[in-house]
Every structure is written in C-alpha cells, then in structure tokens.
Design a protein around this motif. Sequence first.
Motif, PDB file in Angstrom:
ATOM      1  N   GLU A   7      60.955  49.803   5.719  1.00 41.70           N
ATOM      2  CA  GLU A   7      59.495  49.835   5.641  1.00 41.70           C
ATOM      3  C   GLU A   7      58.981  51.273   5.716  1.00 41.70           C
ATOM      4  O   GLU A   7      58.071  51.667   4.983  1.00 41.70           O
ATOM      5  N   ILE A   8      59.569  52.070   6.590  1.00 40.76           N
ATOM      6  CA  ILE A   8      59.187  53.482   6.719  1.00 40.76           C
ATOM      7  C   ILE A   8      59.471  54.217   5.412  1.00 40.76           C
ATOM      8  O   ILE A   8      58.633  54.986   4.927  1.00 40.76           O
ATOM      9  N   MET A   9      60.644  53.985   4.843  1.00 41.31           N
ATOM     10  CA  MET A   9      61.016  54.646   3.582  1.00 41.31           C
ATOM     11  C   MET A   9      60.011  54.293   2.486  1.00 41.31           C
ATOM     12  O   MET A   9      59.527  55.174   1.772  1.00 41.31           O
ATOM     13  N   LYS A  10      59.677  53.014   2.350  1.00 43.15           N
ATOM     14  CA  LYS A  10      58.725  52.572   1.323  1.00 43.15           C
ATOM     15  C   LYS A  10      57.356  53.209   1.535  1.00 43.15           C
ATOM     16  O   LYS A  10      56.711  53.650   0.582  1.00 43.15           O
ATOM     17  N   ARG A  11      56.914  53.245   2.783  1.00 46.18           N
ATOM     18  CA  ARG A  11      55.583  53.790   3.088  1.00 46.18           C
ATOM     19  C   ARG A  11      55.494  55.263   2.699  1.00 46.18           C
ATOM     20  O   ARG A  11      54.541  55.680   2.043  1.00 46.18           O
ATOM     21  N   PHE A  12      56.487  56.065   3.078  1.00 43.06           N
ATOM     22  CA  PHE A  12      56.436  57.494   2.784  1.00 43.06           C
ATOM     23  C   PHE A  12      56.689  57.793   1.307  1.00 43.06           C
ATOM     24  O   PHE A  12      56.177  58.771   0.787  1.00 43.06           O
ATOM     25  N   GLN A  13      57.472  56.984   0.624  1.00 46.17           N
ATOM     26  CA  GLN A  13      57.731  57.221  -0.793  1.00 46.17           C
ATOM     27  C   GLN A  13      56.475  57.068  -1.629  1.00 46.17           C
ATOM     28  O   GLN A  13      56.385  57.634  -2.717  1.00 46.17           O
ATOM     29  N   ASN A  14      55.496  56.332  -1.136  1.00 44.21           N
ATOM     30  CA  ASN A  14      54.250  56.142  -1.870  1.00 44.21           C
ATOM     31  C   ASN A  14      53.262  57.287  -1.705  1.00 44.21           C
ATOM     32  O   ASN A  14      52.256  57.332  -2.399  1.00 44.21           O
ATOM     33  N   TYR A  15      53.537  58.192  -0.786  1.00 48.38           N
ATOM     34  CA  TYR A  15      52.641  59.335  -0.608  1.00 48.38           C
ATOM     35  C   TYR A  15      52.831  60.331  -1.737  1.00 48.38           C
ATOM     36  O   TYR A  15      53.962  60.561  -2.192  1.00 48.38           O
ATOM     37  N   PRO A  16      51.749  60.957  -2.191  1.00 48.48           N
ATOM     38  CA  PRO A  16      51.884  61.958  -3.260  1.00 48.48           C
ATOM     39  C   PRO A  16      52.638  63.194  -2.754  1.00 48.48           C
ATOM     40  O   PRO A  16      52.577  63.525  -1.573  1.00 48.48           O
ATOM     41  N   ASN A  17      53.352  63.827  -3.638  1.00 43.39           N
ATOM     42  CA  ASN A  17      54.059  65.089  -3.380  1.00 43.39           C
ATOM     43  C   ASN A  17      55.305  64.968  -2.506  1.00 43.39           C
ATOM     44  O   ASN A  17      55.916  65.975  -2.173  1.00 43.39           O
ATOM     45  N   VAL A  18      55.695  63.770  -2.080  1.00 50.02           N
ATOM     46  CA  VAL A  18      56.904  63.613  -1.263  1.00 50.02           C
ATOM     47  C   VAL A  18      58.133  63.847  -2.142  1.00 50.02           C
ATOM     48  O   VAL A  18      58.276  63.246  -3.197  1.00 50.02           O
ATOM     49  N   VAL A  19      59.008  64.749  -1.681  1.00 51.67           N
ATOM     50  CA  VAL A  19      60.230  65.047  -2.433  1.00 51.67           C
ATOM     51  C   VAL A  19      61.486  64.562  -1.720  1.00 51.67           C
ATOM     52  O   VAL A  19      62.552  64.514  -2.314  1.00 51.67           O
ATOM     53  N   GLY A  20      61.363  64.195  -0.444  1.00 53.24           N
ATOM     54  CA  GLY A  20      62.521  63.707   0.279  1.00 53.24           C
ATOM     55  C   GLY A  20      62.150  63.102   1.610  1.00 53.24           C
ATOM     56  O   GLY A  20      61.182  63.519   2.247  1.00 53.24           O
ATOM     57  N   ILE A  21      62.939  62.100   2.010  1.00 53.37           N
ATOM     58  CA  ILE A  21      62.746  61.428   3.297  1.00 53.37           C
ATOM     59  C   ILE A  21      64.119  61.284   3.945  1.00 53.37           C
ATOM     60  O   ILE A  21      65.080  60.887   3.297  1.00 53.37           O
ATOM     61  N   ILE A  22      64.176  61.615   5.231  1.00 50.17           N
ATOM     62  CA  ILE A  22      65.423  61.491   5.981  1.00 50.17           C
ATOM     63  C   ILE A  22      65.105  60.773   7.289  1.00 50.17           C
ATOM     64  O   ILE A  22      64.187  61.152   8.003  1.00 50.17           O
ATOM     65  N   ILE A  23      65.879  59.743   7.585  1.00 53.87           N
ATOM     66  CA  ILE A  23      65.794  59.055   8.876  1.00 53.87           C
ATOM     67  C   ILE A  23      67.065  59.429   9.638  1.00 53.87           C
ATOM     68  O   ILE A  23      68.171  59.274   9.123  1.00 53.87           O
ATOM     69  N   VAL A  24      66.904  59.917  10.865  1.00 49.78           N
ATOM     70  CA  VAL A  24      68.022  60.469  11.632  1.00 49.78           C
ATOM     71  C   VAL A  24      68.049  59.827  13.016  1.00 49.78           C
ATOM     72  O   VAL A  24      67.004  59.667  13.651  1.00 49.78           O
ATOM     73  N   ASP A  25      69.248  59.482  13.500  1.00 47.37           N
ATOM     74  CA  ASP A  25      69.338  58.926  14.851  1.00 47.37           C
ATOM     75  C   ASP A  25      69.233  60.052  15.881  1.00 47.37           C
ATOM     76  O   ASP A  25      69.151  61.235  15.530  1.00 47.37           O
ATOM     77  N   LEU A  26      69.230  59.691  17.145  1.00 51.70           N
ATOM     78  CA  LEU A  26      69.019  60.673  18.209  1.00 51.70           C
ATOM     79  C   LEU A  26      70.191  61.628  18.409  1.00 51.70           C
ATOM     80  O   LEU A  26      70.079  62.604  19.144  1.00 51.70           O
ATOM     81  N   PHE A  27      71.319  61.366  17.725  1.00 50.68           N
ATOM     82  CA  PHE A  27      72.478  62.254  17.782  1.00 50.68           C
ATOM     83  C   PHE A  27      72.549  63.146  16.547  1.00 50.68           C
ATOM     84  O   PHE A  27      73.581  63.739  16.266  1.00 50.68           O
ATOM     85  N   ALA A  28      71.454  63.206  15.795  1.00 56.86           N
ATOM     86  CA  ALA A  28      71.337  64.024  14.572  1.00 56.86           C
ATOM     87  C   ALA A  28      72.217  63.514  13.437  1.00 56.86           C
ATOM     88  O   ALA A  28      72.592  64.261  12.550  1.00 56.86           O
TER      89      ALA A  28
END
Length: 97
Positions: A7-28
């Motif tokens: 859901e987070i990925m879909k939400r941010f992909q719809n924003y204009p000018n987004v070139v990349g999205i990364i989801i990272v756990d607490l251990f990087a």
Amino acid sequence: MSAEIEEIMKRFQNYPNVVGIIIVDLFAIPIKTTLDYNLTVHYATLVSNLLSKASKMVHSLDMTNELTSIRLRTSKHEVIIVPEENFFIIVLQNPSD
C-alpha cells in the motif's frame, strides 16, 4: 506487514516526480525497492545512519519529542525519509521548482 508495504509503495508511486522508493527494515536491510540493488543498499546504509543521528538529536533537544520525517534536497534529488515502527521509507524524487 506485506500488505502495508504494498500500500505504501502504491501510494508513493502515484506522486509526481517520484523516481524511486525504498522500504528498509530497522537493520538497514532493504525489504522492497524500485531501484537497482547496489543503489538501494547504498541509500539504505547511509539513510539508516542519518536517521539514527537525527533521532538522537531530536531526543537530546526534547525527550518528549520524536522524529517524524526528514526532507533533504540536493541539486539532483529530494530525499524524503519517514520512520515507522518496524521499518523506514525512503522516497527519491526530482525536485520541483
């Protein structure tokens, strides 16, 4: 958590000018990304360190406060970092003027 991340990925992909999205756990460790592996690992490591230091700074200024986001703008990209309970989100976008 998988549905939440999708859901987070879909939400941010719809924003204009987004070139990349990364989801990272607490251990990087990257959980999900739209970028290539090497760039993803590089951002995950650097942002994890930045997030840790920024959180410590906020707590040292006011123990009742917490970091909710970081927005960093360079000449090439804007980096938005949002910490969540079990992971953090990195969004790269082209800066709009």
